[in-house]
Enzyme design. Sequence first.
Site, PDB file in Angstrom:
ATOM      1  CD  GLU A 166      -3.219  -1.005   1.965  1.00  0.00           C
ATOM      2  OE1 GLU A 166      -3.279  -0.104   2.812  1.00  0.00           O
ATOM      3  OE2 GLU A 166      -4.149  -1.829   1.782  1.00  0.00           O
TER       4      GLU A 166
ATOM      5  CD  GLU B  34      -3.708  -5.930   3.035  1.00  0.00           C
ATOM      6  OE1 GLU B  34      -4.603  -5.211   3.527  1.00  0.00           O
ATOM      7  OE2 GLU B  34      -2.489  -5.695   3.159  1.00  0.00           O
TER       8      GLU B  34
HETATM    9  O1  AHR Z   1      -5.600  -5.642   6.923  1.00  0.00           O
HETATM   10  C1  AHR Z   1      -5.518  -4.461   7.636  1.00  0.00           C
HETATM   11  C2  AHR Z   1      -4.800  -3.370   6.872  1.00  0.00           C
HETATM   12  O2  AHR Z   1      -5.549  -3.032   5.753  1.00  0.00           O
HETATM   13  C3  AHR Z   1      -3.455  -3.706   6.306  1.00  0.00           C
HETATM   14  O3  AHR Z   1      -2.423  -3.561   7.226  1.00  0.00           O
HETATM   15  C4  AHR Z   1      -3.293  -2.695   5.217  1.00  0.00           C
HETATM   16  O4  AHR Z   1      -2.453  -3.163   4.183  1.00  0.00           O
HETATM   17  C5  AHR Z   1      -4.722  -2.438   4.769  1.00  0.00           C
HETATM   18  O5  AHR Z   1      -5.010  -1.110   4.686  1.00  0.00           O
END
Ligand code: AHR
Length: 508
Positions: free
Chosen positions: A173, A309
């Site tokens: 990110e 994610e």
């Molecule tokens: O999964 C929680 C958070 O969500 C992670 O650390 C980040 O990569 C995303 O914003």
Amino acid sequence: MAKLKIQPNKQISKIHKEIYGHFSEHLGRCIYGGFFVGEDSPIPNVRGMRTDVVEALRKIRIPVLRWPGGCFADEYHWMDGIGPKANRKKMINTHWGGVTEDNSFGTHEYFELCDQLDCEAYVNGNLGSGTVQEMSEWVEYITFEGVSPMANLRREDGHEHAWNLPYFGVGNENWGCGGNMTPEYYANEYRRYQTYVRDYKNPDHDGPASIQKICCGPNVDDYEWTSGVLKTCFRHCESRFHGNLDGLSLHYYVHPEGWQIKGSATDFGDKVWYKTLSKAYYMDELIRNHAAIMDEYDPERVISLVVDEWGAWYTVEPGTNPGFLYQQNTIRDALVAGITLNVFNKHADRVRMANLAQTINVLQSVILTEGADMILTPTYHVFDLYKEHQDGTLLESSIDTGAIGMETEYHLPWITESVSEDADGVLHITLTNASLTDSCPIDVEIAGCKAAEAQGEIVCGAMNAKNTFEEPECVKAEKFTDYRIENGNLSLTLPPRSVLHLSVKKDA
Ligand code: AHR
């Protein structure tokens, strides 16, 4: 009566088992208390890893585990987590609750965990606040078998042989918590950092030898990020792209009431049910649109889209630390998982890995723990049902039901489906019924074949049914019996709020 049409002669792509991957971050009680309790814990463990958790994850054949973050990754300095535990640095976990991170779970512990789980490693490096040298030395420490400063250090730390590292993320990110970069700035940094992620190859080890490098991709529908990163990378890498960039990540979370409010994990009504599930199905549009941009640069689809994610993200459980992101899990989450995994299967020619966030005690977990107790969530049972797709062949299939939902914007297909064929020629059909009220009778037409026998397992229940430590088996996978085979013709009735796996043997 709906018709599910399956074409065994139209094989689309392999469904890479890594689509069924998971994500573990130093966040709340995911690592500490979730996976890792330490060797001296009264909770049964093997070298610090909870035995109950390892057994449960092996049962669903966890293929790959991403670590150490998330946002944590871009603040993690791996050397803090090696060597004698008493000497390891204590630091603040600034992203997640400001708690002390004692680094007792580091590189050696992570690879021990992967070993016990029998899964592949996916390590996410620190581009946001770490140096090129630090990233390069971590890869050397993990993967170099010969004589070198980092390989020697690993031996001093008690591990003679290099580990396999099939996947390495170059930042996380970086449009946000990983440094707030612009796409062009990040892409230039990516090109620099990845140069020093050396591929030392371990031909004597089992499994993939080469490291696949994962580049930080977009957040949700940030198409400018996707094209900006690819444009900057391609301008210089061009035909040598393969090997320099193997995967582009995509992050997408379902927040029923938006990012600010999110919404309760267990207390919701009919409208929010459909809203949540329609947002889960939005994954299909996101993949199509990002994949179309990738096609412009990479028409042969060498680069994977890695959804590292995903999952539902609700308001934390009342009374818990807001920085720990602990949430419950209901039949709605079973549907979120079933719908999303069907979408991933359908895009298996581009999506070659996905990692649900996050395995234990955080967001859409498959396992929750409380002290020595452990429960399996409805999402766990869906992964159990869908595991039969792992490394199968995706077949052409379609179903002719329309959309379902409330109000104009909260719609999704009434039934979602995907079908694969395993190495023994058995078909695996997974179906979701998003309706709160209606069963769906389905005729299954297998082109050119008859069905000989079938077996099914189903997860269904009231919309907010969940497992608790008091009632751990309220939601579980049950034998599915509502199907018929007559003269080789298969039909079934799919109840509302359900996720089904049916395996079908064809007539020889
Ligand atoms: O999964 C929680 C958070 O969500 C992670 O650390 C980040 O990569 C995303 O914003």
